[in-house]
Design an enzyme around this catalytic site. Sequence first.
Site, PDB file in Angstrom:
ATOM      1  N   ALA A   1       0.887  -1.104   0.020  1.00  0.00           N
ATOM      2  CA  ALA A   1       0.093   0.019   0.004  1.00  0.00           C
ATOM      3  C   ALA A   1       0.885   1.263  -0.116  1.00  0.00           C
ATOM      4  O   ALA A   1       0.794   2.197   0.977  1.00  0.00           O
ATOM      5  CB  ALA A   1      -0.922   0.079   1.315  1.00  0.00           C
ATOM      6  N   HIS A  15       2.952   4.197  -0.404  1.00  0.00           N
ATOM      7  CA  HIS A  15       2.646   6.142  -0.638  1.00  0.00           C
ATOM      8  C   HIS A  15       3.826   7.116  -0.762  1.00  0.00           C
ATOM      9  O   HIS A  15       5.030   6.344  -0.748  1.00  0.00           O
ATOM     10  CB  HIS A  15       1.628   6.547   0.367  1.00  0.00           C
ATOM     11  CG  HIS A  15       2.100   6.211   1.807  1.00  0.00           C
ATOM     12  ND1 HIS A  15       3.322   6.654   2.249  1.00  0.00           N
ATOM     13  CD2 HIS A  15       1.711   5.518   2.943  1.00  0.00           C
ATOM     14  CE1 HIS A  15       3.439   6.282   3.585  1.00  0.00           C
ATOM     15  NE2 HIS A  15       2.566   5.413   3.961  1.00  0.00           N
ATOM     16  N   GLY A  64       5.230   8.620   1.450  1.00  0.00           N
ATOM     17  CA  GLY A  64       6.405   8.299   2.440  1.00  0.00           C
ATOM     18  C   GLY A  64       7.337   7.148   1.927  1.00  0.00           C
ATOM     19  O   GLY A  64       8.481   7.212   2.312  1.00  0.00           O
ATOM     20  N   HIS A  65       6.765   6.001   1.519  1.00  0.00           N
ATOM     21  CA  HIS A  65       7.690   4.942   0.850  1.00  0.00           C
ATOM     22  C   HIS A  65       8.336   5.313  -0.121  1.00  0.00           C
ATOM     23  O   HIS A  65       9.703   4.978  -0.062  1.00  0.00           O
ATOM     24  CB  HIS A  65       6.816   3.655   0.625  1.00  0.00           C
ATOM     25  CG  HIS A  65       5.859   2.927   1.585  1.00  0.00           C
ATOM     26  ND1 HIS A  65       4.676   3.183   1.536  1.00  0.00           N
ATOM     27  CD2 HIS A  65       6.300   2.357   2.501  1.00  0.00           C
ATOM     28  CE1 HIS A  65       4.085   2.468   2.724  1.00  0.00           C
ATOM     29  NE2 HIS A  65       5.265   2.040   3.408  1.00  0.00           N
ATOM     30  N   GLN A 119       3.056  -9.773  13.262  1.00  0.00           N
ATOM     31  CA  GLN A 119       3.059  -8.290  14.023  1.00  0.00           C
ATOM     32  C   GLN A 119       1.532  -7.777  14.060  1.00  0.00           C
ATOM     33  O   GLN A 119       1.305  -6.600  14.759  1.00  0.00           O
ATOM     34  CB  GLN A 119       3.750  -7.121  13.150  1.00  0.00           C
ATOM     35  CG  GLN A 119       3.423  -6.944  11.763  1.00  0.00           C
ATOM     36  CD  GLN A 119       4.379  -5.924  11.200  1.00  0.00           C
ATOM     37  OE1 GLN A 119       5.470  -6.349  10.692  1.00  0.00           O
ATOM     38  NE2 GLN A 119       4.086  -4.722  11.354  1.00  0.00           N
ATOM     39  N   LYS A 179      10.787   7.801  10.461  1.00  0.00           N
ATOM     40  CA  LYS A 179      10.411   8.231  11.863  1.00  0.00           C
ATOM     41  C   LYS A 179       9.158   8.253  12.360  1.00  0.00           C
ATOM     42  O   LYS A 179       8.994   8.440  13.483  1.00  0.00           O
ATOM     43  CB  LYS A 179      10.943   9.727  11.970  1.00  0.00           C
ATOM     44  CG  LYS A 179      12.665   9.922  11.923  1.00  0.00           C
ATOM     45  CD  LYS A 179      13.023  11.354  12.057  1.00  0.00           C
ATOM     46  CE  LYS A 179      14.521  11.433  12.030  1.00  0.00           C
ATOM     47  NZ  LYS A 179      14.743  12.959  12.133  1.00  0.00           N
ATOM     48  N   SER A 207      -0.519   4.431   5.356  1.00  0.00           N
ATOM     49  CA  SER A 207      -1.230   3.243   4.836  1.00  0.00           C
ATOM     50  C   SER A 207      -2.708   3.252   5.311  1.00  0.00           C
ATOM     51  O   SER A 207      -3.780   2.996   4.775  1.00  0.00           O
ATOM     52  CB  SER A 207      -0.728   2.032   4.824  1.00  0.00           C
ATOM     53  OG  SER A 207       0.529   1.919   4.258  1.00  0.00           O
TER      54      SER A 207
HETATM   55  O1  PAF Z   1       6.772  -0.439   9.179  1.00  0.00           O
HETATM   56  C1  PAF Z   1       6.209  -1.416   8.258  1.00  0.00           C
HETATM   57  O2  PAF Z   1       5.749  -1.337   7.297  1.00  0.00           O
HETATM   58  C2  PAF Z   1       6.532  -2.916   8.987  1.00  0.00           C
HETATM   59  O3  PAF Z   1       6.220  -2.869  10.320  1.00  0.00           O
HETATM   60  C3  PAF Z   1       7.934  -3.535   8.519  1.00  0.00           C
HETATM   61  C4  PAF Z   1       8.858  -2.865   9.240  1.00  0.00           C
HETATM   62  C5  PAF Z   1       7.903  -3.584   6.998  1.00  0.00           C
HETATM   63  C6  PAF Z   1       8.052  -4.891   9.208  1.00  0.00           C
HETATM   64  O4  PAF Z   1       6.740  -5.817   8.581  1.00  0.00           O
END
Ligand code: PAF
Length: 273
Positions: free
Chosen positions: A29, A31, A33-34, A58, A145, A183
């Site tokens: 997803a 955006h 930021g990525h 997670q 961050k 996201s």
């Molecule tokens: O920040 C995220 O998107 C996730 O926590 C990561 C670091 C990719 C681990 O699944």
Amino acid sequence: MIIARTVLELRASLDSQTGSVGFVPTMGALHIGHRTLIEKARSENDRVVVSIFVNPTQFLAGEDLSKYPRREEADFKICELSGVDILFYPDVSTMYGKDEVSIKGPDVRGYILEGASRPGHFDGVLTVVMKLLNLVRATRAYFGKKDAQQLSLITQMAQNFFMSVEIIAVDTVREKDGLALSSRNVYLSEIDRTDALKLSASLKQATHLVMQGVRETNEIQRVMLSILQPLNVEYVAIVNRRFEAISEVVIGDTIVLVAARVGTTRLIDNVWM
Ligand code: PAF
């Protein structure tokens, strides 16, 4: 761009190229930021690897993993246009087996704030990041961050396990009106979107107070909480870079964090000062 779906494919594509590797792990997803993380990785390394993997460990029981936004086609395009060399796109069985060894976050720092709201969340993050870093053999790995506690714990993991990867912190990207990109913003209704601005507004005011000379964290938290009304605030916290609570702001070693529910969406934001 090479798309590697298995460990063998990833290894083969990594072995076919030389030079430093900048790595951006994501859950998709994607955006702006990525894209900022990818651009920074691009500017500092010979090759850029991005992973897209919605990591089940997670997510806690009751958190809807199946509802996490998935946009394979758009994500692949963004990676391609951003100059990614290798996209690692594994499935769950590639990343996890049964009855595995896993990483546990530190007892205090892994279980306060985000870790208190989502106990065990960071264990899953650290485990998958360890796996990904080992697979990608990254020279540098890039994290935003905005997920300050995640970033701090990953940096600590790299130190505690004597890993050679360099963890790079990248500034939060915001919309023009201040909303931090996430996201999860896609879940916000129009009204939620306006309410969500209270998070960045409270942080802006915290920065303003500090610039005016206010240092007492109690006072800054009080003002922030009044700005955040009537949102369902989970926490307003002021910590040092090691995530220890502090009573006075120390410039260069302070992070102000907020988490709140806006409608049904849980948002976090922070400012580093
Ligand atoms: O920040 C995220 O998107 C996730 O926590 C990561 C670091 C990719 C681990 O699944």
